[in-house]
Design an enzyme around this catalytic site. Structure first.
Site, mmCIF file in Angstrom:
data_model
loop_
_atom_site.group_PDB
_atom_site.id
_atom_site.type_symbol
_atom_site.label_atom_id
_atom_site.label_comp_id
_atom_site.label_asym_id
_atom_site.label_seq_id
_atom_site.Cartn_x
_atom_site.Cartn_y
_atom_site.Cartn_z
ATOM 1 N N THR A 226 1.256 6.095 2.672
ATOM 2 C CA THR A 226 2.563 6.648 2.291
ATOM 3 C C THR A 226 2.907 7.857 3.146
ATOM 4 O O THR A 226 4.052 8.011 3.597
ATOM 5 C CB THR A 226 2.568 7.019 0.806
ATOM 6 O OG1 THR A 226 2.403 5.828 0.021
ATOM 7 C CG2 THR A 226 3.873 7.702 0.410
ATOM 8 N N GLN B 87 -5.991 5.089 1.382
ATOM 9 C CA GLN B 87 -5.267 3.828 1.317
ATOM 10 C C GLN B 87 -3.796 4.101 1.000
ATOM 11 O O GLN B 87 -2.996 4.333 1.902
ATOM 12 C CB GLN B 87 -5.925 2.900 0.291
ATOM 13 C CG GLN B 87 -5.412 1.479 0.309
ATOM 14 C CD GLN B 87 -6.354 0.547 -0.452
ATOM 15 O OE1 GLN B 87 -7.541 0.439 -0.149
ATOM 16 N NE2 GLN B 87 -5.808 -0.127 -1.443
ATOM 17 N N CYS B 88 -3.438 4.081 -0.265
ATOM 18 C CA CYS B 88 -2.020 4.214 -0.601
ATOM 19 C C CYS B 88 -1.465 5.611 -0.307
ATOM 20 O O CYS B 88 -0.308 5.743 0.098
ATOM 21 C CB CYS B 88 -1.797 3.831 -2.060
ATOM 22 S SG CYS B 88 -2.191 2.087 -2.363
ATOM 23 N N CYS B 89 -2.287 6.645 -0.499
ATOM 24 C CA CYS B 89 -1.788 8.000 -0.236
ATOM 25 C C CYS B 89 -1.598 8.239 1.264
ATOM 26 O O CYS B 89 -0.544 8.702 1.699
ATOM 27 C CB CYS B 89 -2.734 9.039 -0.835
ATOM 28 S SG CYS B 89 -2.861 8.964 -2.628
ATOM 29 N N HIS C 272 0.820 -1.212 0.000
ATOM 30 C CA HIS C 272 0.000 0.000 0.000
ATOM 31 C C HIS C 272 0.851 1.259 0.000
ATOM 32 O O HIS C 272 0.535 2.228 -0.696
ATOM 33 C CB HIS C 272 -0.946 0.008 1.206
ATOM 34 C CG HIS C 272 -2.041 -1.016 1.119
ATOM 35 N ND1 HIS C 272 -2.850 -1.156 0.023
ATOM 36 C CD2 HIS C 272 -2.448 -1.965 1.992
ATOM 37 C CE1 HIS C 272 -3.717 -2.120 0.222
ATOM 38 N NE2 HIS C 272 -3.494 -2.643 1.416
#
Length: 201
Positions: free
Chosen positions: A121, A116-118, A87
């Site tokens: 991160t 999710q991924c943003c 992710h």
């Protein structure tokens, strides 16, 4: 150069999903392009991140041809593309080594999916010691089904469930979760200096 723009998963895989019609920010390409233009004008690094699920036969399997930038985004020479399988954009790539080698300490995060991924991160980046700006309206997501909802709901079924969390609510919750803890929350207008200044009173 101590700044980098990290563009996460703005890829055709998402546009091929039926739920894409419910995306919160259908103009994400325009918003990302504004941030890319700003970064390039300042001499900042632009890093393009794509997500791949090899061997799954899904829309994120590179063999399907959708693990590529959404039409309207253009990578310039010298701008790296990293392909992740987790992710966050760090764990399965050499992103940290790339940033360290260039002395980068400040990151602006944008892309798909907001929560999710943003968001993941941004959280990892903060824990690694980076100063993170989250370009909230240059991210997008789609509604999220309740944890007890049946799997594989159609977009219409998803929206008919009163327990569904709307895309706008997902984005708002991410902003609340990150602000003051993991990232500065900014709009594209604020970052590009064209935010409207309202009169006092």
């Amino acid at each position: 150069m101590t700044n980098a723009l990290i563009v996460i998963d703005v890829q055709e895989s998402f546009r091929q999903q039926p739920i894409w019609r419910l995306t919160a920010n259908p103009d994400i390409v325009d918003k990302v392009n504004r941030l890319v233009e700003l970064a390039r004008s300042r001499g900042d690094l632009v890093v393009w991140v794509l997500h791949a699920d090899h061997g799954t036969g899904s829309l994120f399997d590179p063999t399907k041809g959708h693990v590529r930038l959404i039409e309207g985004l253009h990578q310039a020479p010298g701008e790296p593309t990293l392909t992740k399988t987790a992710h966050n954009a760090f764990t399965t790539t050499n992103l940290q080594q790339l940033l360290t080698a260039r002395g980068i300490r400040d990151l602006t995060v944008c892309g798909i999916r907001t929560e999710q991924c943003c968001e993941t991160t941004a959280r990892v980046a903060f824990d690694l010691g980076y100063r993170v700006t989250f370009a909230i309206d240059a991210t997008t997501t789609t509604p999220i089904a309740h944890r007890d909802a049946p799997p594989n709901l159609s977009p219409d079924e998803l929206m008919a469930d009163p327990r569904t969390l709307s895309a706008d609510d997902v984005i708002e919750r991410t902003a609340y979760a990150l602000a003051g803890r993991f990232a500065r929350i900014r709009t594209v207008d604020e970052l590009t200096g064209v935010a409207e200044v309202l009169p006092v009173g």
